[in-house]
Design a protein around this motif. Structure first.
Motif, PDB file in Angstrom:
ATOM      1  N   GLN A  32      -7.382  -4.945  -4.850  1.00 20.67           N
ATOM      2  CA  GLN A  32      -6.766  -3.891  -3.863  1.00 20.67           C
ATOM      3  C   GLN A  32      -7.277  -4.161  -2.595  1.00 20.67           C
ATOM      4  O   GLN A  32      -8.729  -4.362  -2.389  1.00 20.67           O
ATOM      5  N   LEU A  36      -1.963  -4.087  -3.268  1.00 22.28           N
ATOM      6  CA  LEU A  36      -2.774  -4.685  -4.496  1.00 22.28           C
ATOM      7  C   LEU A  36      -2.186  -6.151  -4.541  1.00 22.28           C
ATOM      8  O   LEU A  36      -0.756  -6.316  -4.707  1.00 22.28           O
ATOM      9  N   GLU A  38      -9.108   1.093 -12.160  1.00 19.79           N
ATOM     10  CA  GLU A  38      -9.534  -0.383 -12.673  1.00 19.79           C
ATOM     11  C   GLU A  38      -8.814  -0.431 -14.019  1.00 19.79           C
ATOM     12  O   GLU A  38      -8.187  -2.067 -14.084  1.00 19.79           O
ATOM     13  N   ARG A  56       0.573   4.406  -2.717  1.00 17.51           N
ATOM     14  CA  ARG A  56       0.370   5.896  -2.240  1.00 17.51           C
ATOM     15  C   ARG A  56       1.259   6.801  -3.080  1.00 17.51           C
ATOM     16  O   ARG A  56       0.732   8.062  -3.376  1.00 17.51           O
ATOM     17  N   GLU A  66      -5.302   4.659  -4.705  1.00 15.78           N
ATOM     18  CA  GLU A  66      -6.190   3.499  -5.057  1.00 15.78           C
ATOM     19  C   GLU A  66      -5.852   3.350  -6.650  1.00 15.78           C
ATOM     20  O   GLU A  66      -5.459   4.411  -7.301  1.00 15.78           O
ATOM     21  N   ASP A  86      -4.353   8.794  -3.810  1.00 11.87           N
ATOM     22  CA  ASP A  86      -5.082   8.354  -2.337  1.00 11.87           C
ATOM     23  C   ASP A  86      -4.719   6.643  -2.304  1.00 11.87           C
ATOM     24  O   ASP A  86      -5.260   5.979  -1.683  1.00 11.87           O
ATOM     25  N   ARG A 132       0.906  -1.271  -0.002  1.00 15.90           N
ATOM     26  CA  ARG A 132      -0.118   0.061  -0.083  1.00 15.90           C
ATOM     27  C   ARG A 132       1.017   1.238  -0.047  1.00 15.90           C
ATOM     28  O   ARG A 132       0.494   2.250  -0.577  1.00 15.90           O
ATOM     29  N   GLU A 150      -6.211  -4.182   2.036  1.00 19.77           N
ATOM     30  CA  GLU A 150      -5.501  -3.103   3.050  1.00 19.77           C
ATOM     31  C   GLU A 150      -4.114  -3.363   2.914  1.00 19.77           C
ATOM     32  O   GLU A 150      -3.289  -2.550   3.204  1.00 19.77           O
TER      33      GLU A 150
END
Length: 555
Positions: free
Chosen positions: A89, A94, A67, A57, A64, A62, A53, A91
């Protein structure tokens, strides 16, 4: 070959897929997002690769992932990369999970390609190595052969096997002349050349002496001729100032000890160089590039650097030859009552192995069969003890350590024990077939691998069978173009790999019944598990062969 139902052309490599994932992320703008392979059993329950994660970032608003990026990852060309089942995705970041049934099918249908190093673009471009195990030049008897010397020989012997496996030519020098030393090597499974005939080096040594007497090599910085320092039964010694001679001949001293200069050259030193030169001259007849790798103990490193430079000075044609030094750390014995030699070390470990075998199996431990088993266990114990540590690191021996002789999970005996368990498993299946309890084993392509759903099964395939080629490639990697004269090699990699594989296999074997009840509806899963065990056994045997250890069929 295509198999696995995904259009993939197997074999496919974990490292290639990892690079493909990384490249796809970079093409989507995530240039600093790094992806890595998972290895822990806990994490492999849900994912095979992960982009953390924190890395997301730094690359996406953010953190994210769009898609379209996920779709591109899932659509990576199936013929070149391991087939991907899903990307999501979470916590943790990916996660990427492979199509595991497809991978089981693709790998286990023919796992032979996973028993060799990964092919490279330079395959076929051989290098010829002279592996010079420096301590052996002064090894005239077992009395002069120390534990540190034994470690250097074991590492050189293993490295030669790794280099040959990837296609390089290897010449091991010097040959052993002493029968007692050779007998010890044979007991340990060391495949070093042995010859009762001394090489014809006298002429070369005489030429070196004449050169040292008559030429500039024996003049000091003031230009005064240097005469032989001494005459003795050991031969003539010459005093050579290496620094000034090297500067005059424009030899670079980069990477050498800055204190290197005065060298009192003995007859034994000249014989050492003569053996190097004879091997080098022989190799010059071939077309492959030549490199010299000196395997030397840390105590003898400084002296070997002097020999390296003197050879360059005495033989002009070697000035541009790549010479690298692989340094072996010391071997220390805890609380020694007296000096421990190699023969005492071997005898002690062998007696411990015999004692442990008698305690476990009783009075049946006798005869030629058990003698071979105990010798194999002793060889494995010693090799793992001296080789499972990075070559520059000190090895500390506890000669009273009973874990060496039992199933302590970090010992060579533990690896051998698990080899024997696999052999017994296959024998049990064969005996059951002969009794009509199980059907004959189908071809690997006919097996349904979808029943392999145990966590330990994927762990054995993904962490070991599929990564073994990368371990082999890593272990044989020696940078001949790196600055300086020292090189590092992952000589400990195969031992560590075998220990970890044995631990995970043992956990799986203790938990899962591979040979189930002789019921037709259970045969499909049994065949899939047996084929997986064949893959594990193939890896174990191939790795042990690189250590010149004979696997046990029973124990």
């Amino acid at each position: 070959m295509e198999m696995g139902g995904s259009g993939a052309s197997w074999p496919l490599w974990v490292s290639t897929t990892l690079r493909g994932l990384q490249r796809t992320l970079s093409d989507c703008g995530a240039s600093s997002a790094f992806c890595f392979k998972e290895s822990s059993q806990k994490n492999l329950r849900s994912r095979d690769f992960l982009v953390p994660r924190g890395a997301l970032r730094n690359n996406f608003p953010d953190g994210e992932v769009p898609e379209e990026v996920i779709h591109k990852l899932e659509a990576m060309k199936a013929s070149e990369f391991l087939p991907i089942k899903r990307c999501a995705q979470t916590e943790a970041g990916l996660i990427i999970q492979l199509d595991r049934p497809c991978v089981f099918q693709g790998v286990l249908k023919d796992f032979s390609s996973y028993l060799r190093p990964i092919p490279t673009a330079t395959d076929g471009a051989q290098t010829t190595f002279i592996l010079n195990c420096a301590p052996l030049h002064a090894c005239h008897s077992l009395d002069t052969f120390r534990l540190g010397h034994l470690r250097a020989v074991l590492l050189a012997d293993h490295l030669a096997a790794l280099l040959r496996l990837r296609g390089d030519q290897v010449h091991l020098i010097p040959p052993i002349r002493n029968k007692e030393v050779n007998d010890l090597f044979e007991q340990l499974g060391i495949t070093w050349p042995y010859s009762t005939e001394s090489p014809s080096i006298e002429e070369t040594v005489t030429r070196y002496k004449d050169g040292l007497k008559q030429h500039i090599h024996t003049r000091n910085a003031s230009g005064e001729p240097l005469q032989p320092e001494s005459e003795s039964s050991q031969g003539t010694s010459f005093s050579v100032h290496l620094k000034s001679c090297s500067e005059k001949h424009e030899l670079s001293l980069s990477g050498y000890d800055p204190n290197i200069d005065h060298f009192l050259v003995s007859e034994e030193d000249l014989s050492h160089i003569a053996q190097l030169q004879i091997s080098f001259t022989h190799i010059l007849k071939g077309d492959a590039p030549c490199a010299v790798l000196h395997v030397v103990t840390c105590e003898e490193e400084f002296h070997q650097q002097k020999l390296d430079l003197l050879w360059r000075l005495l033989e002009a044609e070697t000035a541009a030859v790549t010479q690298k030094h692989l340094i072996c750390g010391p071997v220390k014995v805890l609380n020694p009552q007296s000096l421990v030699g190699c023969s005492q070390y071997f005898a002690l470990r062998k007696s411990q192995m015999r004692e442990a075998s008698v305690m476990k199996y009783g009075e049946c431990v006798k005869g030629q069969g058990w003698e071979e088993i105990i010798n194999s266990l002793t060889s494995a114990a010693i090799k793992f003890e001296l080789m499972a540590t990075p070559h520059r690191t000190q090895v500390i021996l506890n000669l009273e350590d009973t874990n060496i002789t039992t199933k302590g999970t970090k010992s060579g005996a533990f690896v051998m024990y698990n080899c024997a368990r696999l052999s017994t498993l296959f024998d049990s299946y064969t005996n059951a077939v002969s009794q009509g309890l199980y059907p004959e084993f189908p071809t690997a392509g006919e097996i349904n691998y979808s029943s392999l759903k145990e966590e330990g099964e994927w762990l054995l395939l993904f962490n070991y069978i599929m990564t073994f080629p990368e371990v082999l490639s890593q272990a044989a990697e020696i940078s001949l173009t790196s600055p300086g004269i020292r090189v590092t090699a992952s000589t400990e990699a195969v031992c560590k790999f075998l220990v970890n594989l044995s631990m995970d296999f043992s956990c799986y074997y203790n938990r899962v019944h591979i040979l189930g009840e002789p019921l037709p509806h259970l045969f499909s899963q049994m065949f899939a598990r047996l084929q997986l065990m064949k893959g594990v056994s193939g890896v174990l045997h191939s790795a042990l062969a690189l250590l010149h250890i004979q696997p046990l069929a029973q124990i």
